[in-house]
Design an enzyme around this catalytic site. Structure first.
Site, PDB file in Angstrom:
ATOM      1  CE  LYS A   1       9.179  21.517  41.864  1.00  0.00           C
ATOM      2  NZ  LYS A   1       7.809  20.988  41.877  1.00  0.00           N
TER       3      LYS A   1
ATOM      4  CE  LYS B   1       3.365  17.668  38.216  1.00  0.00           C
ATOM      5  NZ  LYS B   1       3.841  17.936  39.595  1.00  0.00           N
TER       6      LYS B   1
ATOM      7  CG  ASP C   1       8.164  20.524  45.399  1.00  0.00           C
ATOM      8  OD1 ASP C   1       7.258  20.059  44.682  1.00  0.00           O
ATOM      9  OD2 ASP C   1       9.135  19.824  45.762  1.00  0.00           O
TER      10      ASP C   1
ATOM     11  CB  SER D   1      -0.729  26.993  41.044  1.00  0.00           C
ATOM     12  OG  SER D   1      -0.145  26.732  42.295  1.00  0.00           O
TER      13      SER D   1
HETATM   14  P1  NDP Z   1       6.336  18.852  52.476  1.00  0.00           P
HETATM   15  O1  NDP Z   1       7.626  19.547  52.684  1.00  0.00           O
HETATM   16  O2  NDP Z   1       5.095  19.454  52.986  1.00  0.00           O
HETATM   17  O3  NDP Z   1       6.416  17.365  53.041  1.00  0.00           O
HETATM   18  C1  NDP Z   1       7.392  16.477  52.574  1.00  0.00           C
HETATM   19  C2  NDP Z   1       7.259  15.161  53.303  1.00  0.00           C
HETATM   20  O4  NDP Z   1       8.062  14.183  52.660  1.00  0.00           O
HETATM   21  C3  NDP Z   1       7.743  15.226  54.739  1.00  0.00           C
HETATM   22  O5  NDP Z   1       7.043  14.295  55.501  1.00  0.00           O
HETATM   23  C4  NDP Z   1       9.212  14.829  54.594  1.00  0.00           C
HETATM   24  O6  NDP Z   1       9.780  14.294  55.757  1.00  0.00           O
HETATM   25  C5  NDP Z   1       9.123  13.771  53.532  1.00  0.00           C
HETATM   26  N1  NDP Z   1      10.391  13.743  52.782  1.00  0.00           N
HETATM   27  C6  NDP Z   1      10.932  14.750  52.055  1.00  0.00           C
HETATM   28  N2  NDP Z   1      12.122  14.404  51.543  1.00  0.00           N
HETATM   29  C7  NDP Z   1      12.319  13.151  51.954  1.00  0.00           C
HETATM   30  C8  NDP Z   1      13.371  12.231  51.763  1.00  0.00           C
HETATM   31  N3  NDP Z   1      14.455  12.549  51.010  1.00  0.00           N
HETATM   32  N4  NDP Z   1      13.248  11.013  52.332  1.00  0.00           N
HETATM   33  C9  NDP Z   1      12.148  10.693  53.063  1.00  0.00           C
HETATM   34  N5  NDP Z   1      11.124  11.533  53.294  1.00  0.00           N
HETATM   35  C10 NDP Z   1      11.211  12.726  52.748  1.00  0.00           C
HETATM   36  O7  NDP Z   1       6.251  18.631  50.891  1.00  0.00           O
HETATM   37  P2  NDP Z   1       4.975  18.323  49.982  1.00  0.00           P
HETATM   38  O8  NDP Z   1       3.978  17.514  50.711  1.00  0.00           O
HETATM   39  O9  NDP Z   1       4.545  19.583  49.363  1.00  0.00           O
HETATM   40  O10 NDP Z   1       5.644  17.443  48.823  1.00  0.00           O
HETATM   41  C11 NDP Z   1       5.676  16.028  48.850  1.00  0.00           C
HETATM   42  C12 NDP Z   1       5.838  15.507  47.427  1.00  0.00           C
HETATM   43  O11 NDP Z   1       4.734  15.952  46.618  1.00  0.00           O
HETATM   44  C13 NDP Z   1       7.090  15.984  46.691  1.00  0.00           C
HETATM   45  O12 NDP Z   1       7.523  14.973  45.824  1.00  0.00           O
HETATM   46  C14 NDP Z   1       6.577  17.161  45.862  1.00  0.00           C
HETATM   47  O13 NDP Z   1       7.390  17.399  44.737  1.00  0.00           O
HETATM   48  C15 NDP Z   1       5.211  16.631  45.464  1.00  0.00           C
HETATM   49  N6  NDP Z   1       4.226  17.618  45.044  1.00  0.00           N
HETATM   50  C16 NDP Z   1       3.895  18.681  45.842  1.00  0.00           C
HETATM   51  C17 NDP Z   1       2.934  19.576  45.419  1.00  0.00           C
HETATM   52  C18 NDP Z   1       2.480  20.701  46.266  1.00  0.00           C
HETATM   53  O14 NDP Z   1       1.555  21.392  45.860  1.00  0.00           O
HETATM   54  N7  NDP Z   1       3.046  20.927  47.439  1.00  0.00           N
HETATM   55  C19 NDP Z   1       2.300  19.449  44.112  1.00  0.00           C
HETATM   56  C20 NDP Z   1       2.656  18.271  43.385  1.00  0.00           C
HETATM   57  C21 NDP Z   1       3.598  17.405  43.845  1.00  0.00           C
HETATM   58  P3  NDP Z   1      10.831  15.159  56.609  1.00  0.00           P
HETATM   59  O15 NDP Z   1      10.010  16.166  57.336  1.00  0.00           O
HETATM   60  O16 NDP Z   1      11.529  14.187  57.493  1.00  0.00           O
HETATM   61  O17 NDP Z   1      11.779  15.788  55.617  1.00  0.00           O
HETATM   62  O1  2IT Z   2       5.169  19.654  41.636  1.00  0.00           O
HETATM   63  C1  2IT Z   2       4.258  20.498  41.572  1.00  0.00           C
HETATM   64  O2  2IT Z   2       3.371  20.432  40.714  1.00  0.00           O
HETATM   65  C2  2IT Z   2       4.230  21.579  42.565  1.00  0.00           C
HETATM   66  N1  2IT Z   2       5.063  21.591  43.455  1.00  0.00           N
HETATM   67  C3  2IT Z   2       3.200  22.657  42.489  1.00  0.00           C
HETATM   68  C4  2IT Z   2       3.620  23.715  41.491  1.00  0.00           C
HETATM   69  C5  2IT Z   2       2.750  24.943  41.446  1.00  0.00           C
HETATM   70  O3  2IT Z   2       3.134  25.839  40.676  1.00  0.00           O
HETATM   71  O4  2IT Z   2       1.735  25.030  42.112  1.00  0.00           O
END
Ligand code: NDP
Ligand code: 2IT
Length: 452
Positions: free
Chosen positions: A126, A114, A166, A384
């Protein structure tokens, strides 16, 4: 699979038979490698893939902290430093009770490719912990973050390894960890990204993953003469990525009808308007409430609790495009079949590895446009990378400047993945395209840097 990739896969499974998520990430990646290894014998000769599936370093540590009752709690901390071929290790920290070495390794592995796709000088890593922030007080979260950083600090640095957020780690947690790093090392550096705006954070970083996802999918749709405007979209999750995916989809004139969390989903046929989205942001980010409360506040909204492991009702709603933005393997084969039955045309992966291998295969076989996580959610880490640049230069770009760079980066990823798909695989196979385009650059750097 051909002989080389088959051998690598078997070796990975034998070495770590319990690491199912890591095996899955390696397996789907190797399927793309099948398309190039015969054509590029230097990959085999220099054992590039064999080296890539082994992290440069994986650190596991104890995180002791005191809860509000004065009791000692102990969690496990991780940092997997997968590859420094292209730059300092870079990737998020996840705080979730499910966190284990397999999940950390799959995320670190995918992060390498990525980050390569973004075109910015970042290696891949990570980390995280099995700490569950849910239900914890502000003081408990702060004490946990401080203890976590009290160990992690010795392994990271602005030119060594730069963590970010994350699942379960957002601006609040990054702030506490930054404060502790600064205090221990007596340095004010860009050692973490996703920081607050008042102490070195980049504008548009909170929005970047969701915005980038929509920009990327819009490029794919434009290539097919399709658009977002007027289309019905499913979004899962309700955290950082989901919220800003909805925001950008609204700006493009689409109608988003779902959101979810691990307890259940809401279906709002009228669409999650900007006003309702503001409520979701307050509910999730400030009140730390549950998505069920959305259905209690707005009329005509259905709440469906999540029960069991079977088909997820969110993927059985008729829509044009789907954006899984919660977590890994949230779309299984049955879910994929339901989406296809209902005429889904595009799946944009906001979460990392949201589709099980069988679901991914079904989408590709049935001609559904699949925007793979490595490419589609790269906007977060891309901004980032831009935050690191701004920290190094000790300046701050405007929102418009960062947003424009984000759009350029996502367009660049689309063009590279598209070109690699056309050259080595088939038109519109963005899974192969992203894997191959991301891989080739890392492979080139690894071969040039000798056997390290
Ligand atoms: P958040 O913690 O902000 O939100 C996560 C969301 O997903 C919540 O609604 C949570 O629900 C739900 N969730 C998490 N685990 C589970 C599970 N095991 N089963 C069902 N629902 C679940 O995280 P992000 O939005 O940052 O991340 C979401 C996804 O995006 C992840 O896969 C992450 O790796 C990916 N990602 C994030 C990036 C970032 O910049 N933040 C960048 C690239 C990818 P609940 O509150 O009930 O746990
Ligand atoms: O999965 C991802 O790419 C992230 N959670 C963001 C990583 C970062 O360094 O901003």
């Amino acid at each position: 699979m051909n002989q080389l990739t088959q051998q690598i896969y078997q070796h990975v499974c034998q070495l770590d038979p319990d690491q199912k998520e890591f095996q899955q990430a390696v397996y789907t990646f190797l399927l793309s490698m099948d398309k190039i290894v015969d054509e590029l014998p230097e990959i085999g000769y220099h054992k590039v893939i064999e080296r890539m599936v082994e992290p440069e370093r994986a650190i596991i540590f104890r995180v002791p902290w005191i809860d509000d009752e004065g009791r000692l709690q102990i969690n496990r901390g991780f940092r997997v430093q997968q590859s420094s071929a292209l730059g300092p290790y870079k990737g998020g920290l996840r705080f979730h009770p499910s966190v284990n070495l397999s999940i950390m390794k799959f995320l670190a592995f995918e992060q390498v490719f990525k980050n390569s796709l973004t075109g910015l000088p970042m290696g891949g890593g990570k980390g995280g912990s099995d700490f569950n922030p849910k239900g914890k007080s502000e003081a408990e979260v702060m004490r946990f973050c401080q203890s976590f950083m009290t160990e992690l600090y010795r392994h990271i640095g602005p030119d060594t390894d730069v963590p970010a957020g994350d699942i379960g780690v957002g601006g609040r947690e990054v702030g506490y960890m930054f404060g502790q790093y600064k205090r221990i090392t007596d340095t004010f550096t860009g050692v973490l990204t996703g920081k607050g705006q008042s102490f070195g954070g980049s504008l548009i970083r909170p929005e970047a993953t969701g915005y980038g996802l929509v920009y990327f999918c819009n490029e794919i749709l434009q290539g097919e003469g399709k658009k977002l405007e007027g289309k019905t979209c499913l979004v899962s999750g309700s955290g950082n990525v989901a919220q800003y995916t909805v925001e950008k989809l609204n700006q493009f004139g689409a109608r988003v009808v779902t959101l979810s969390d691990s307890s259940g989903m809401i279906y709002d046929e009228e669409g999650i308007t900007p006003e309702k989205l503001e409520y979701v942001k307050q509910l999730k980010n400030v009140k730390r409430g549950r998505i069920r409360e959305y259905a209690e506040k707005y009329k005509g909204v259905t709440y469906i609790p999540r029960t069991g492991e079977g088909a997820n009702p969110i993927w059985d709603i008729k829509a044009d495009y789907a954006f899984p933005c919660a977590t890994q393997n949230e779309i299984n084969e049955e879910d994929a079949a339901n989406l296809i039955k209902n005429g889904i045309q595009l799946v944009g992966e906001g979460a990392n590895m949201p589709c099980a291998a069988a679901a991914e295969k079904l989408f590709i076989d049935k001609g559904v446009l699949l925007a793979p996580a490595k490419a589609a959610n790269a906007g977060g880490v891309a901004v980032s990378g831009l935050e690191m640049s701004q920290n190094s230069m000790r300046l701050k770009w405007t929102s418009a400047e960062v947003d424009q760079k984000l759009q350029q980066i996502m367009r660049g990823i689309y063009e590279n993945a598209s070109a690699a798909a056309d050259k080595y695989s088939e038109h519109n196979n963005f899974v192969d395209g992203a894997n191959i385009a991301g891989f080739l650059k890392v492979a080139d750097a690894m071969i040039a840097q000798g056997y390290v």
